[in-house]
Design a protein around this motif. Structure first.
Motif, PDB file in Angstrom:
ATOM      1  N   GLU A   6      23.189 -35.187 -10.976  1.00 16.84           N
ATOM      2  CA  GLU A   6      22.455 -34.116 -11.635  1.00 16.84           C
ATOM      3  C   GLU A   6      21.121 -33.829 -10.946  1.00 16.84           C
ATOM      4  O   GLU A   6      20.661 -32.685 -10.906  1.00 16.84           O
ATOM      5  N   ASN A   7      20.492 -34.889 -10.378  1.00 18.76           N
ATOM      6  CA  ASN A   7      19.240 -34.672  -9.646  1.00 18.76           C
ATOM      7  C   ASN A   7      19.487 -33.880  -8.365  1.00 18.76           C
ATOM      8  O   ASN A   7      18.707 -33.003  -7.994  1.00 18.76           O
ATOM      9  N   ARG A   8      20.599 -34.202  -7.681  1.00 17.80           N
ATOM     10  CA  ARG A   8      20.936 -33.456  -6.465  1.00 17.80           C
ATOM     11  C   ARG A   8      21.286 -32.014  -6.816  1.00 17.80           C
ATOM     12  O   ARG A   8      20.903 -31.073  -6.111  1.00 17.80           O
ATOM     13  N   ALA A   9      22.029 -31.843  -7.923  1.00 13.93           N
ATOM     14  CA  ALA A   9      22.481 -30.507  -8.310  1.00 13.93           C
ATOM     15  C   ALA A   9      21.311 -29.590  -8.645  1.00 13.93           C
ATOM     16  O   ALA A   9      21.363 -28.388  -8.378  1.00 13.93           O
ATOM     17  N   VAL A  10      20.241 -30.143  -9.221  1.00 13.94           N
ATOM     18  CA  VAL A  10      19.063 -29.333  -9.534  1.00 13.94           C
ATOM     19  C   VAL A  10      18.510 -28.686  -8.266  1.00 13.94           C
ATOM     20  O   VAL A  10      18.234 -27.479  -8.223  1.00 13.94           O
ATOM     21  N   LEU A  11      18.359 -29.481  -7.202  1.00 14.88           N
ATOM     22  CA  LEU A  11      17.812 -28.955  -5.951  1.00 14.88           C
ATOM     23  C   LEU A  11      18.780 -27.993  -5.276  1.00 14.88           C
ATOM     24  O   LEU A  11      18.371 -26.945  -4.758  1.00 14.88           O
ATOM     25  N   VAL A  12      20.059 -28.333  -5.281  1.00 17.11           N
ATOM     26  CA  VAL A  12      21.051 -27.461  -4.652  1.00 17.11           C
ATOM     27  C   VAL A  12      21.089 -26.113  -5.356  1.00 17.11           C
ATOM     28  O   VAL A  12      21.066 -25.049  -4.719  1.00 17.11           O
ATOM     29  N   ASN A  13      21.129 -26.153  -6.696  1.00 17.60           N
ATOM     30  CA  ASN A  13      21.230 -24.919  -7.472  1.00 17.60           C
ATOM     31  C   ASN A  13      19.981 -24.058  -7.333  1.00 17.60           C
ATOM     32  O   ASN A  13      20.037 -22.826  -7.413  1.00 17.60           O
ATOM     33  N   LEU A  14      18.854 -24.705  -7.096  1.00 13.04           N
ATOM     34  CA  LEU A  14      17.594 -23.982  -6.951  1.00 13.04           C
ATOM     35  C   LEU A  14      17.406 -23.412  -5.552  1.00 13.04           C
ATOM     36  O   LEU A  14      16.996 -22.265  -5.382  1.00 13.04           O
ATOM     37  N   LEU A  15      17.731 -24.203  -4.526  1.00 11.43           N
ATOM     38  CA  LEU A  15      17.374 -23.833  -3.156  1.00 11.43           C
ATOM     39  C   LEU A  15      18.447 -23.052  -2.401  1.00 11.43           C
ATOM     40  O   LEU A  15      18.116 -22.234  -1.538  1.00 11.43           O
ATOM     41  N   GLU A  16      19.720 -23.293  -2.697  1.00 10.49           N
ATOM     42  CA  GLU A  16      20.760 -22.560  -1.971  1.00 10.49           C
ATOM     43  C   GLU A  16      20.665 -21.045  -2.163  1.00 10.49           C
ATOM     44  O   GLU A  16      20.841 -20.292  -1.202  1.00 10.49           O
ATOM     45  N   PRO A  17      20.353 -20.550  -3.387  1.00 15.23           N
ATOM     46  CA  PRO A  17      20.213 -19.102  -3.539  1.00 15.23           C
ATOM     47  C   PRO A  17      19.057 -18.521  -2.719  1.00 15.23           C
ATOM     48  O   PRO A  17      19.019 -17.317  -2.467  1.00 15.23           O
ATOM     49  N   LEU A  18      18.121 -19.372  -2.307  1.00 19.17           N
ATOM     50  CA  LEU A  18      16.992 -18.913  -1.493  1.00 19.17           C
ATOM     51  C   LEU A  18      17.311 -18.945   0.000  1.00 19.17           C
ATOM     52  O   LEU A  18      16.464 -18.601   0.826  1.00 19.17           O
ATOM     53  N   GLY A  19      18.527 -19.377   0.345  1.00 24.24           N
ATOM     54  CA  GLY A  19      18.932 -19.356   1.753  1.00 24.24           C
ATOM     55  C   GLY A  19      18.903 -20.701   2.450  1.00 24.24           C
ATOM     56  O   GLY A  19      19.209 -20.785   3.641  1.00 24.24           O
ATOM     57  N   PHE A  20      18.554 -21.767   1.734  1.00 23.58           N
ATOM     58  CA  PHE A  20      18.536 -23.093   2.344  1.00 23.58           C
ATOM     59  C   PHE A  20      19.957 -23.633   2.466  1.00 23.58           C
ATOM     60  O   PHE A  20      20.806 -23.393   1.605  1.00 23.58           O
ATOM     61  N   GLN A  21      20.215 -24.383   3.535  1.00 25.03           N
ATOM     62  CA  GLN A  21      21.493 -25.086   3.688  1.00 25.03           C
ATOM     63  C   GLN A  21      21.244 -26.554   3.379  1.00 25.03           C
ATOM     64  O   GLN A  21      20.445 -27.206   4.061  1.00 25.03           O
TER      65      GLN A  21
END
Length: 212
Positions: A6-21
């Motif tokens: 869940e901690n990883r998912a928070v960052l993925v869900n937040l940053l991927e829409p901004l264009g981060f891989q």
């Protein structure tokens, strides 16, 4: 890297829409392997992990001539000043406290990745500034059924955030495609923002009805 999905998912869900891989790892050993494979622009690591913890990861990276310049932010729920200082002493470039404050995360990303954010006003209740699209859910986020959403909404309205977190974790264990949805709600639950959870769930329920 973090042993809790869940901690990883928070960052993925937040940053991927901004264009981060993003690449995820559940422990320091897997994280070290992925760092050697891809040498990312930035690593965010927890301290307490199985197999290899964050301290050992930092020592391994700083002791490797090919990796010693890798930028690493340590993120931990530990409020002990000694732990924070030790993580910097063994090679961390910065410290990010958990639960993650998005404004602090964005500030550290700007510093260590030499970014300049373009901000816009969001419709968030606190009217704070946030990077454009950062508060928006990822396109294609898979939602639970309307019945499950109503169950979660009922728990949020009763203020039973502990039971709500448990129910969401059960949903993800039954179907990992709910991880993106779960990350949004769990992040709000960690900050005890029951009213914002209610608003989010009501929004999703409206969307579910609109698609029926």
């Amino acid at each position: 890297m973090d042993d809790r999905w869940e901690n990883r998912a928070v960052l993925v869900n937040l940053l991927e829409p901004l264009g981060f891989q993003l690449t995820e790892a559940e422990n320091g050993q897997r994280g070290l392997e992925k760092i050697r494979q891809s040498q990312p622009d930035l690593v965010i690591t927890d301290l307490a992990m199985p197999v290899m913890n964050g301290f050992e990861l930092l020592k391994q990276v700083r002791g490797d001539a090919a990796l010693q310049h890798q930028k690493i932010i340590v993120s931990s729920a530990s409020v002990a000043q000694a732990d924070q200082q030790m993580s910097l002493d063994v090679g961390g470039d910065d410290f990010l406290a958990k639960p993650v404050e998005f404004s602090e995360l964005f500030k550290l990303l700007a510093i260590h990745l030499n970014l300049k954010w373009i901000y816009e006003m969001t419709a968030a209740s606190d009217s704070q500034l946030a990077p454009a699209t950062a508060s928006q859910p990822s396109e294609g986020t898979m939602l639970p059924s309307a019945v499950e959403l109503k169950t979660l909404l009922d728990l949020a309205q009763k203020g039973n955030l502990k039971r709500l977190r448990e129910h969401i974790e059960q949903l993800v264990h039954s179907n990992h495609h709910y991880a993106g949805f779960a990350a949004q709600v769990l992040q709000l639950a960690k900050q005890f923002k029951a009213e914002e959870i209610e608003a989010l769930l009501q929004q999703y329920l409206s969307e579910e009805k609109a698609h029926v």
